[in-house]
Design an enzyme around this catalytic site. Structure first.
Site, short mmCIF file in Angstrom:
data_model
loop_
_atom_site.label_atom_id
_atom_site.label_comp_id
_atom_site.label_asym_id
_atom_site.label_seq_id
_atom_site.Cartn_x
_atom_site.Cartn_y
_atom_site.Cartn_z
N ASP A 55 0.76 -1.16 0.02
CA ASP A 55 -0.12 -0.01 -0.01
C ASP A 55 0.85 1.18 -0.12
OD1 ASP A 55 -2.26 1.30 -0.01
OD2 ASP A 55 -2.97 0.84 2.06
N ILE A 115 -2.28 0.99 4.58
CA ILE A 115 -1.86 2.27 5.53
C ILE A 115 -2.75 3.28 5.07
CG2 ILE A 115 0.58 1.71 5.51
CD1 ILE A 115 1.22 3.68 3.47
N HIS A 133 0.30 -7.14 11.19
CA HIS A 133 0.03 -8.67 11.38
C HIS A 133 1.30 -9.34 12.08
CE1 HIS A 133 -3.47 -8.25 8.70
NE2 HIS A 133 -2.94 -7.88 7.68
N ASP A 168 -7.27 -3.14 5.23
CA ASP A 168 -7.05 -2.06 4.89
C ASP A 168 -7.77 -1.07 5.73
OD1 ASP A 168 -5.78 0.12 3.68
OD2 ASP A 168 -7.08 0.04 1.84
N ASP A 268 -7.67 -4.39 -5.21
CA ASP A 268 -6.88 -4.44 -4.01
C ASP A 268 -7.32 -3.10 -3.45
OD1 ASP A 268 -5.06 -4.79 -1.98
OD2 ASP A 268 -4.40 -6.73 -3.17
#
Ligand SMILES: *[C@@H]1O[C@H](CO)[C@@H](O)[C@H](O)[C@H]1NC(C)=O
Ligand SMILES: *[C@@H]1O[C@H](CO)[C@@H](O)[C@H](O)[C@H]1NC(C)=O
Length: 355
Positions: A55, A115, A133, A168, A268
């Protein structure tokens, strides 16, 4: 009927069901789609990015935050990948620096995913929100960006049972955000079944220190999320449904569905152009290849721009595509001036001219 006959019938029914679901899985992942090449001029690879740039977020003055080194269960990744946030000054080429993380924070298990940035209008302070994560779990970490020191000051870790498989986020306040969950069930096997059986159990969650709630369900897998420049609408990619939802934000932070835009690709992250309101989306044209990541049959990349998404006829344009010879697994695209920055889940990052 004899037992043997019943058994044979059961076996045939089961085989038919499994066969039907395997075809459904190929449909969901767009396994039939041929990869194409539609390149932009003057593309340069961003230095030092080999293991993902999942991202990005570009500040108005041309500084791009990039999350790299994602190791996500169920998806390919390089075991040598190291989770970091990079900062790239888009005015000075393609040489990012790693941001130092300060204060009490475990950098060894840092595993950054989506992010988002929140800017405090009162003093211009910039806060970076990162989906993280560590050891496969989900949490959101909030950092303050200290530009003079190329550093991120860790402020807070947020964990909550509703934030269980966060992909996200979009920050909407100093400590508040909307987040997407891309799965509902826990183990990799069950998550595969979730996709295979096309459950729509994923949701968008609103978090603030005053309360946490699931504000929109019914997604097969909620992925990228972002907000319109006027802060009235959220955009959410339902990656396994090949669609992007437009949701209106209500006063109590709940959401109401406005529409879905069909993408014909597995999309995505979503970036929103602050000037035009256009959506820039990094997508997986063939997620079957994306999951297999076979060096002899490479996954590709695809970037779309969506104009006039709130009109009767949104204009969806494929801006870039590749068969994997240049870029594998595009997950994000963001415009800066006349250029486009394209990131990937587990591969490189490109910076191209738009025309
Ligand atoms: C797969 O896609 C084809 C073409 O769109 C469709 O006709 C078929 O019903 C789908 N099969 C399943 C099992 O989803
Ligand atoms: C899935 O996509 C179709 C359009 O392609 C849309 O009509 C439908 O509402 C979407 N489902 C969800 C849950 O977003």
């Amino acid at each position: 009927m004899g037992k043997l006959v019943v058994l044979s019938v059961l076996v045939v029914v089961l085989a038919a069901f499994v066969g039907e679901r395997l075809i459904a899985f190929r449909n969901i992942t767009l396994a039939f789609r041929e990869l194409t090449k539609k390149h932009l001029p003057n593309c340069q690879l961003i230095e030092g990015i080999d293991f993902g740039s999942e991202d990005v977020f570009i500040l108005e003055e041309g500084l791009a935050f990039i999350s790299t080194g994602l190791k996500y269960p169920g998806m390919p990744y390089n075991p040598d990948a190291i989770g970091k946030i990079l900062l790239l000054d888009l005015h000075s080429g393609v040489h990012p620096v790693e941001l130092n993380i300060k204060e009490d924070f475990d950098t060894s298990s840092f595993n950054p995913h989506g992010i988002s940035v929140y800017t405090d209008e009162r003093d211009g302070s910039i806060y970076l929100f990162v989906v993280n994560h560590p050891h496969g779990s989900s949490q959101v970490d909030i950092f303050k960006f200290v530009e003079e020191e190329n550093a991120l000051l860790h402020l807070k870790t947020i964990k909550h049972e509703l934030l269980h498989h966060v992909n996200d986020i979009v920050a909407v306040g100093l400590e508040s955000f909307y987040a997407t969950n891309d799965h509902f069930l826990n183990t990799e096997l069950l998550q595969n079944l979730e996709v295979l059986l096309q459950f729509t159990w994923c949701d968008v969650v609103y978090y603030s220190p005053e309360g946490v709630k699931s504000v929109m369900g019914g997604f097969s897998s909620a992925n990228g999320i972002n907000i319109s420049p006027d802060k009235r609408y959220l955009y959410v990619s339902d990656i396994m449904n090949h669609s992007i939802s437009v949701l209106e934000i209500q006063k109590d932070h709940t959401l109401s569905r406005v529409k879905e835009v069909a993408m014909g690709s597995l999309c995505d992250n979503i970036e929103v152009d602050a000037e035009t309101g256009d959506l820039w989306v990094g997508c997986h044209p063939n997620a079957f290849k994306f999951f297999l990541n076979d060096p002899n049959d490479l996954p590709g990349s695809e970037v779309f721009r969506i104009q006039n998404i709130h009109s009767e006829e949104p204009l969806v344009t494929q801006v870039f595509s590749d068969d994997g010879s240049m870029l594998i697994g595009s997950s994000v695209a963001a415009r800066y001036g006349g250029k486009l920055l394209i990131g990937t889940v587990y591969h490189k990052a490109l910076y191209c001219d738009l025309s």
